[in-house]
Design a protein around this motif. Structure first.
Motif, PDB file in Angstrom:
ATOM      1  N   THR A 121       0.769  -1.217   0.133  1.00  0.00           N
ATOM      2  CA  THR A 121      -0.034   0.125  -0.030  1.00  0.00           C
ATOM      3  C   THR A 121       0.805   1.230   0.075  1.00  0.00           C
ATOM      4  O   THR A 121       1.953   1.270  -0.245  1.00  0.00           O
ATOM      5  CB  THR A 121      -1.069  -0.112   1.104  1.00  0.00           C
ATOM      6  N   THR A 140      -3.267  -7.373   5.704  1.00  0.00           N
ATOM      7  CA  THR A 140      -4.264  -7.004   5.105  1.00  0.00           C
ATOM      8  C   THR A 140      -5.393  -8.372   5.036  1.00  0.00           C
ATOM      9  O   THR A 140      -4.779  -9.302   5.167  1.00  0.00           O
ATOM     10  CB  THR A 140      -4.280  -6.565   3.741  1.00  0.00           C
ATOM     11  N   ASP A 186      -2.091   3.358   4.237  1.00  0.00           N
ATOM     12  CA  ASP A 186      -3.665   3.154   3.885  1.00  0.00           C
ATOM     13  C   ASP A 186      -3.956   2.067   3.947  1.00  0.00           C
ATOM     14  O   ASP A 186      -3.897   1.044   2.829  1.00  0.00           O
ATOM     15  CB  ASP A 186      -3.684   3.817   2.542  1.00  0.00           C
ATOM     16  N   ALA A 195      -5.492  -1.148   1.147  1.00  0.00           N
ATOM     17  CA  ALA A 195      -4.630  -2.165   0.911  1.00  0.00           C
ATOM     18  C   ALA A 195      -5.643  -3.614   0.849  1.00  0.00           C
ATOM     19  O   ALA A 195      -5.753  -4.420  -0.077  1.00  0.00           O
ATOM     20  CB  ALA A 195      -3.794  -2.488   2.067  1.00  0.00           C
TER      21      ALA A 195
END
Lengths: 445, 485
Positions: A299, A311, B472, B476
């Protein structure tokens, strides 16, 4: 004074005063009397660092290890050279003593390394997404089968009998309370899985084969894929215990596997009596939301700089609780890190040569056994393991060789009663040609 | 005031592995080729994986630079609640790396691995002594696999009585792994609300416990850092209705040598060797999650069991009621070696470990009380839970506090857990930290609370001196990029 405990008498007094307690015992006043231990713990007298060294060296001497012993045994635990940089770099305390990277701003080292691990595992296995690791090859297979059941909501899986027998036992453990059914697919005379048995097995969530399989035989994954995907809803799972084989062989993904999973110990991790190892786990991208385990994603930060975070956590137990894709939490992070260090050291050019060397040395021993008149019952091509059938009574020779510090393969009868006098051999780059010649000579004597 | 522990210095940018190197390099000393090539059928041969080719220094520099972007226990204080980030003694690693430990093949004939088997046997005995339980298996590879072992034992036990049960009671303060482990065994997780004091009420458990409930999973001390003082009454209720009590031993570091888990009514529990017994956390494992049981459940433990007979250590498979195997071999042996070394280094001093861990947590609690909101104002065990409630007027959240702590040279505590505390800040200092280091941490927390009032922007912007700033995470997850091109 104990070197791990910094509290001096003055510190204790001052801290107790701040807390408002009179003694250390006071701190535990909330614990009812009936919950307390009676008397002190009966444990050995604490050892000094130097006494511990001597004690542990004594225990270590009671274990047989190479190079003093010549151990021609693989079966899910392989003797490969480990470059000095792997334990050195993995031992750097910033990586070694950190935990799960919940705070990404100060965990970018772990996060980038695991992202690189995920990527190289994808490239090795020819698939689109790999997780941050599972416990070992066995639980990875169990989780892969459960993942397939989540995907297509079927209740029965088929597992080749040529998959590592200890992996299959772990699968049975994970399945026992679920009510899901496991069907066993037999193996053929040539040592490969009998793919013709798939068609008659009913509505399957998944079929799992291992390549190279437990006998060292390389499965025909393209034929397996065709047989399994004859029912398009059935998932094709490829297991493995020796990832180095994919330095030479076609990858599972390129042969149509939906999930590939297995043991990664071969990549820079010592055998250590079977653990810690590394459960490698990869699948096609379309199944990612059903995948167990942690995932690292790329990211940007607020300044637009590239960075990495944990994630897709909505699959995981700390958010989903009982609806999670798995209960796995801590995985084998450091082992994954060691394996990416190893993969980076060996490189694309090196892994090809190293894999070829493993196969070539194994073929050398295989041919030497054949020339010595021993039977090689399975004719399918192999990588660095293969099965030899010795005449009845070989167990006496096996025991005699143990006294000479040679472990002549793994007897298969405890795992496959039908394979008495069959032994599974493994040869890696660590064996020299002289070692192999000596082994054949001793076995013949 | 002391100067901040955190300082800035030079670290390096470093690309991804495959953005470096050149085809034809190799960082590995390829062994001598002393046999002829044996061609393999073309149809089986692939191209080989597309790994980058790097020199040894390129690899070494790469991972050295990466490591410098990380924060570990040896970098600074790491008070991550529920994770017991204590010092990881180096001598433990030395022992695990001995060739006679690191090099053992798991399937050797037992006469060639007596040292390893003795170590497992003794470690299981020591863990039984420390917990007060009767039998232990060190096979589970991590805490959550230990929990799975426990739930499999619940399932197998009720099955063996011919009365399978479908539910398990789980307090709202539990780790997320508890309900997930129960679900893996087909149990429905029934949440149990803790009371105003942050502990379980026997009455609430009595209302929920029925003949269809396999038992209860309790973390004690619980995730609020509070000892479940009603545990014995709760256990009696569960036992009276034929259920079992599971103890999540994640917080064992508070009660070694103090509490007898069997006496409080626990039937099955797991330990985390990577928490209580000092083995390194490795950036997320490998852990080790031994499962400990009372006598009547010993037949259900994973196989093989290590037993001692005629001065020889043996592996026993013949246990018809066993839940089976959880790991291909014997679990994370290399981690077991480290925990064994730790126990031998401390012996009965492990009680001091727990006393100091609890003293340090209470000291932090006493000094920060009033500065931060204390969710449950009770005597705490080895960790204490604050929240961001007092900072709300300044629009400062727990996350802002955590990010500012990094700049001051500390790893943040566990945040937003346990879920029953809104904006939780869960601090577990462990026994490893000296009073001076605790004071530095407390000073930093006090300073942050002041900044929240005077310079809230500083907290919102934090961290500014780390390798990257706030990332962020939503992006993601929305557009996952999980591997490099």
């Amino acid at each position: 004074m104990m070197r791990y405990l910094p509290h001096t008498a003055e510190d204790i007094t001052a801290m107790l005063a701040t807390v408002g307690a009179n003694s250390l015992e006071d701190l535990f006043a909330a614990i009812p009397e009936g919950c307390r231990r009676k008397g002190e713990m009966d444990l050995p007298e604490p050892l000094t660092e130097w006494e511990l060294n001597r004690h542990m060296e004594g225990l270590a001497r009671e274990n047989a290890v190479s190079p003093e012993f010549k151990i021609y045994m693989g079966a899910g635990s392989y003797d490969h050279f480990i470059p000095a940089i792997v334990p050195y770099l993995a031992g750097r305390s910033e990586v070694y003593t950190a935990y799960t990277p919940y705070q990404p701003e100060i965990s970018q080292g772990t996060l980038q390394a695991i992202f690189e691990y995920q990527t190289l595992v994808c490239r090795l296995l020819g698939l689109e997404v790999a997780n941050a690791s599972m416990y070992d090859g066995a639980s990875a297979l169990a989780e892969a089968l459960l993942m397939a059941i989540r995907i297509n909501r079927r209740r029965r899986v088929a597992v080749s009998k040529a998959i590592h027998p200890l992996y299959r036992r772990v699968v049975e453990t994970y399945f026992r309370p679920t009510g899901f059914e496991i069907v066993e697919i037999p193996y053929l005379k040539n040592g490969r899985t009998d793919l013709s048995a798939i068609a008659g097995s009913g509505e399957l969530a998944a079929v799992a084969v291992q390549s190279p399989n437990f006998f060292g035989c390389i499965e025909e994954l393209n034929a397996a894929e065709a047989a399994i995907h004859a029912d398009p809803k059935t998932l094709f799972i490829t297991a493995f215990s020796e990832p180095l084989a994919y330095g030479l062989l076609k990858s599972p993904g390129s042969m149509g596997a939906d999930i590939a999973c297995g043991e990664g110990q071969s990549f820079g991790i010592p055998r250590s009596f079977g653990g810690p190892g590394l459960g490698m786990f990869a699948s096609r991208m379309q199944y990612v939301r059903n995948m167990p385990g942690r995932l690292i994603g790329q990211t940007r930060d607020v300044d637009g700089k590239r960075g990495y975070v944990l994630t897709l956590a909505t699959r995981e137990q700390h958010i989903r609780r009982e609806k999670a894709t798995s209960n796995i939490c801590s995985n084998q992070g450091l082992c994954a890190t060691m394996s990416v260090m190893y993969m980076a050291s060996v490189g694309g050019t090196g892994i090809r040569e190293l894999a070829a060397l493993n196969r070539d040395k194994a073929e050398y021993l295989k041919n030497a056994f054949a020339q010595a008149g021993f039977s090689l019952p399975f004719t399918a091509p192999t990588f660095n393991e293969f099965v030899v059938k010795f005449p009845a009574g070989f167990d006496a020779i096996y025991r005699r060789l143990l006294e000479k510090k040679i472990v002549a393969g793994l007897p298969l009868a405890p795992y496959y009663p039908e394979l008495s006098n069959h032994y599974l051999f493994c040869v890696t780059e660590t064996s020299s040609r002289e070692d192999l010649d000596q082994l054949v000579k001793e076995v013949r004597a | 005031m002391n100067p901040s522990v955190g300082a800035t210095g030079l670290i390096f940018n470093e690309p991804l592995l495959w953005e470096k190197g050149a085809r034809g390099r190799c960082g590995f000393s390829l062994p001598r080729r002393d046999v002829a090539a044996a061609p393999l059928n073309e149809s089986l041969q692939g191209e080989g994986p597309d790994f980058p080719d790097l020199s040894e220094l390129e690899v070494t520099r790469h991972f050295t630079r990466l490591s410098q972007w990380n924060f570990g226990v040896e970098s600074g204080m790491y008070p991550l609640g529920s994770c017991t980030m204590k010092y990881n003694p180096k001598t433990n690693d030395r022992q695990a790396a001995l060739p006679g430990m690191a090099g053992i093949h798991p399937l050797l004939p037992i006469e060639l691995s007596q040292g390893a088997l003795q170590l497992i046997y003794d470690l299981e005995r020591y863990l039984a002594e420390i917990t007060g339980m009767d039998a232990v298996s060190v096979q589970p590879a991590a805490g959550s696999q230990g929990e799975l072992a426990g739930m499999l034992i619940f399932s197998a036990y009720h099955q063996s009585l011919g009365r399978p049960r479908t539910k398990v009671l789980i307090p709202d303060t539990a780790h997320g792994t508890n309900p997930a482990s129960a679900a893996l065994c087909g149990f429905k997780a029934v949440p149990v609300k803790s009371n105003e004091q942050g502990v379980l009420s026997p009455e609430v458990v009595a209302d929920l416990m029925d003949e269809d409930t396999a038992g209860i999973m309790i973390t004690n001390p619980n995730t609020l850092g509070i000892f479940e003082e009603n545990i014995r009454q709760v256990a009696e209720i569960v036992h009276a209705r034929g259920g079992l009590v599971y103890g999540d031993g994640a917080n064992m570091n508070a009660i070694m040598g103090i509490v007898n888990l069997k006496a409080i009514g626990v039937d099955v529990m797991h330990l985390n060797l990577h928490k209580t017994f000092s083995t390194p956390h490795g950036g997320g494992g490998p852990g080790s999650g031994p499962v400990c049981v009372v006598e009547k459940l010993a037949p259900f433990l994973p196989v093989p069991r290590v037993v001692k007979k005629d001065e020889t250590y043996r592996l026993v498979e013949d246990m018809p009621q066993s839940i089976g195997k959880l790991h291909a071999f014997y679990g994370n042996f290399g981690i077991q070696v480290r925990a064994y070394s730790y126990i031998l280094s401390l012996g009965a001093l492990l009680k001091k470990v727990s006393q100091f861990a609890v003293l340090s947590a209470n000291y932090i609690k006493a000094r920060l009380k009033g500065v931060y909101h204390l969710a449950y104002d009770q005597p705490c065990m080895h960790e204490c839970v604050f929240s961001d409630k007092l900072l709300e007027p300044y629009k400062i959240s727990t996350l802002d506090v955590a990010k500012r702590l990094m700049e001051m040279g500390f790893h943040p505590p566990t945040i937003y857990f346990p879920l029953v505390v809104h904006g939780a800040i869960m601090i577990e200092p462990t026994e490893s930290e000296s009073k001076e280091d605790l004071d530095h941490f407390i000073d930093a927390m006090i300073r942050i609370a002041e900044e929240a009032r005077e310079h809230p922007d500083k907290l919102h912007a934090a961290p500014t001196v780390t390798k990257v700033r706030r990332l962020d995470e939503t992006g993601a997850a929305r557009n996952p990029c999980l591997s490099g091109r």
